[in-house]
Scaffold this motif. Sequence first.
Motif, PDB file in Angstrom:
ATOM      1  N   LEU A 141      48.561  46.736  49.557  1.00  0.00           N
ATOM      2  CA  LEU A 141      47.581  46.969  50.614  1.00  0.00           C
ATOM      3  C   LEU A 141      46.225  47.358  50.030  1.00  0.00           C
ATOM      4  N   SER A 142      46.241  48.175  48.963  1.00  0.00           N
ATOM      5  CA  SER A 142      44.983  48.569  48.310  1.00  0.00           C
ATOM      6  C   SER A 142      44.273  47.350  47.739  1.00  0.00           C
ATOM      7  N   ASN A 143      45.037  46.455  47.118  1.00  0.00           N
ATOM      8  CA  ASN A 143      44.435  45.235  46.567  1.00  0.00           C
ATOM      9  C   ASN A 143      43.856  44.354  47.665  1.00  0.00           C
ATOM     10  N   ILE A 144      44.568  44.245  48.803  1.00  0.00           N
ATOM     11  CA  ILE A 144      44.072  43.435  49.915  1.00  0.00           C
ATOM     12  C   ILE A 144      42.781  44.019  50.481  1.00  0.00           C
ATOM     13  N   ILE A 145      42.760  45.354  50.648  1.00  0.00           N
ATOM     14  CA  ILE A 145      41.559  46.001  51.183  1.00  0.00           C
ATOM     15  C   ILE A 145      40.387  45.845  50.222  1.00  0.00           C
ATOM     16  N   SER A 148      39.148  42.312  50.425  1.00  0.00           N
ATOM     17  CA  SER A 148      38.429  42.081  51.681  1.00  0.00           C
ATOM     18  C   SER A 148      37.037  42.684  51.636  1.00  0.00           C
ATOM     19  N   LEU A 149      36.933  43.903  51.080  1.00  0.00           N
ATOM     20  CA  LEU A 149      35.621  44.535  50.973  1.00  0.00           C
ATOM     21  C   LEU A 149      34.717  43.766  50.021  1.00  0.00           C
ATOM     22  N   GLY A 150      35.325  43.261  48.912  1.00  0.00           N
ATOM     23  CA  GLY A 150      34.533  42.468  47.971  1.00  0.00           C
ATOM     24  C   GLY A 150      34.021  41.188  48.600  1.00  0.00           C
ATOM     25  N   THR A 151      34.863  40.523  49.399  1.00  0.00           N
ATOM     26  CA  THR A 151      34.437  39.297  50.099  1.00  0.00           C
ATOM     27  C   THR A 151      33.340  39.594  51.102  1.00  0.00           C
ATOM     28  N   LEU A 152      33.465  40.724  51.814  1.00  0.00           N
ATOM     29  CA  LEU A 152      32.453  41.101  52.793  1.00  0.00           C
ATOM     30  C   LEU A 152      31.120  41.380  52.120  1.00  0.00           C
ATOM     31  N   LEU A 260      44.921  55.857  40.092  1.00  0.00           N
ATOM     32  CA  LEU A 260      43.505  56.235  40.009  1.00  0.00           C
ATOM     33  C   LEU A 260      42.661  55.215  39.255  1.00  0.00           C
ATOM     34  N   GLU A 261      43.342  54.215  38.655  1.00  0.00           N
ATOM     35  CA  GLU A 261      42.653  53.230  37.809  1.00  0.00           C
ATOM     36  C   GLU A 261      41.862  53.944  36.709  1.00  0.00           C
ATOM     37  N   GLY A 262      42.512  54.924  36.102  1.00  0.00           N
ATOM     38  CA  GLY A 262      41.885  55.692  35.034  1.00  0.00           C
ATOM     39  C   GLY A 262      42.561  55.440  33.704  1.00  0.00           C
ATOM     40  N   CYS A 263      42.228  56.253  32.718  1.00  0.00           N
ATOM     41  CA  CYS A 263      42.843  56.138  31.393  1.00  0.00           C
ATOM     42  C   CYS A 263      43.408  57.494  30.981  1.00  0.00           C
ATOM     43  N   ILE A 264      44.381  57.456  30.098  1.00  0.00           N
ATOM     44  CA  ILE A 264      45.070  58.668  29.645  1.00  0.00           C
ATOM     45  C   ILE A 264      44.526  59.083  28.287  1.00  0.00           C
TER      46      ILE A 264
END
Length: 362
Positions: A141-145, A148-152, A260-264
């Motif tokens: 769902l996060s990837n879809i949102i 969608s925001l990127g397309t908008l 979080l799309e972060g790094c360790i």
Amino acid sequence: MANKAARIIITIAGFAIGFQIMFLILYFNSYLGFFRLDYLPTLAVELVGALIIGIIFYFLSPRIINTCIKAKDWIENKLQTTPMQDILYGFLGTVMGLLLANLFTRAFLGIPWIGGYIPIIFNIIMAYLGASIALKKKDELSNIISSSLGTLQKKKKKPAVINLVKPKILDTSVIIDGRIADICRTGFIEGTLVIPGFVLEELRHIADSSDGLKRNRGRRGLDILNKIQKELDIEVEIYEGDFDDIAEVDSKLVKLAQILEGCIITNDFNLNKVAEFQKVKVLNINELANAVKPVVLPGEEMMVQVIKDGKEMGQGVAYLDDGTMIVVDGGKKYIGDTIEVVVTSVLQTAAGRMIFAKPKSL
């Protein structure tokens, strides 16, 4: 006062439930004939049954109140330790489930007597399924949102804002190591430092250990965190969420980094490999330390003190000021002496660097 009001409400609810139950029993009895009520008014039977059930509810009300209080506390604790992303997705899934339930249950409303109960049961089932599916599919769902925001944004012809600075998640070993505070002081670390709650809990357990060495390591880690938070000009965030379905702290760190799309940031060799396998970026303190060490080339001469013998016959071992090991071929007879050696080769590994040399006099 509140307790008395709650008991009165529960008693009234019990009376209403009892009246409805007695009404249904008498209704089915009129068709099936389980027992005869020739000389008893129907309303009187319903009121007596409702009164009995209301009294039962009155005596059970303290236990019901305590159960409700415990349920409230459990829900509050769960909400405090649950990431906001999970709460939002669970709420949206529940709403979608209720909408679907109300669309399909209209067909059951015409069924006599039980038609009013079927929508309630169906609403509960669909709400649970909606929340459960939304939480299990939250990554998709996060990837879809995001897509969608990127397309908008592209349609509006506005440049997308890309955040290149990723949050840095600290693991237990790098906090205890302590060098992270010195690196942060130099300004080479950008972005937010994220300290997970389960890492703090592990540090607390280590600091409370009966083993003296472990206890000192845990307290050192807590001191380092206080130093980073109070003395250094860097943003520190405590992540309160946890992953109850995951037992290992290392696995929790990898999962959190993915969310979080972060790094360790770590100096744990095994965690480094596991994170890289799952395509999570890792900043290894040991690799950084090796990278900033002075470069030594074959043929270079240096003065070293041979401290002990090596693994192979005739070898001696010395160390540079930064801790780099030097294996001196034929240096066993020089143990305790400071001699001049010539570098023959340098071996660089993920665990560190090793220099091979031989006495210049040979």
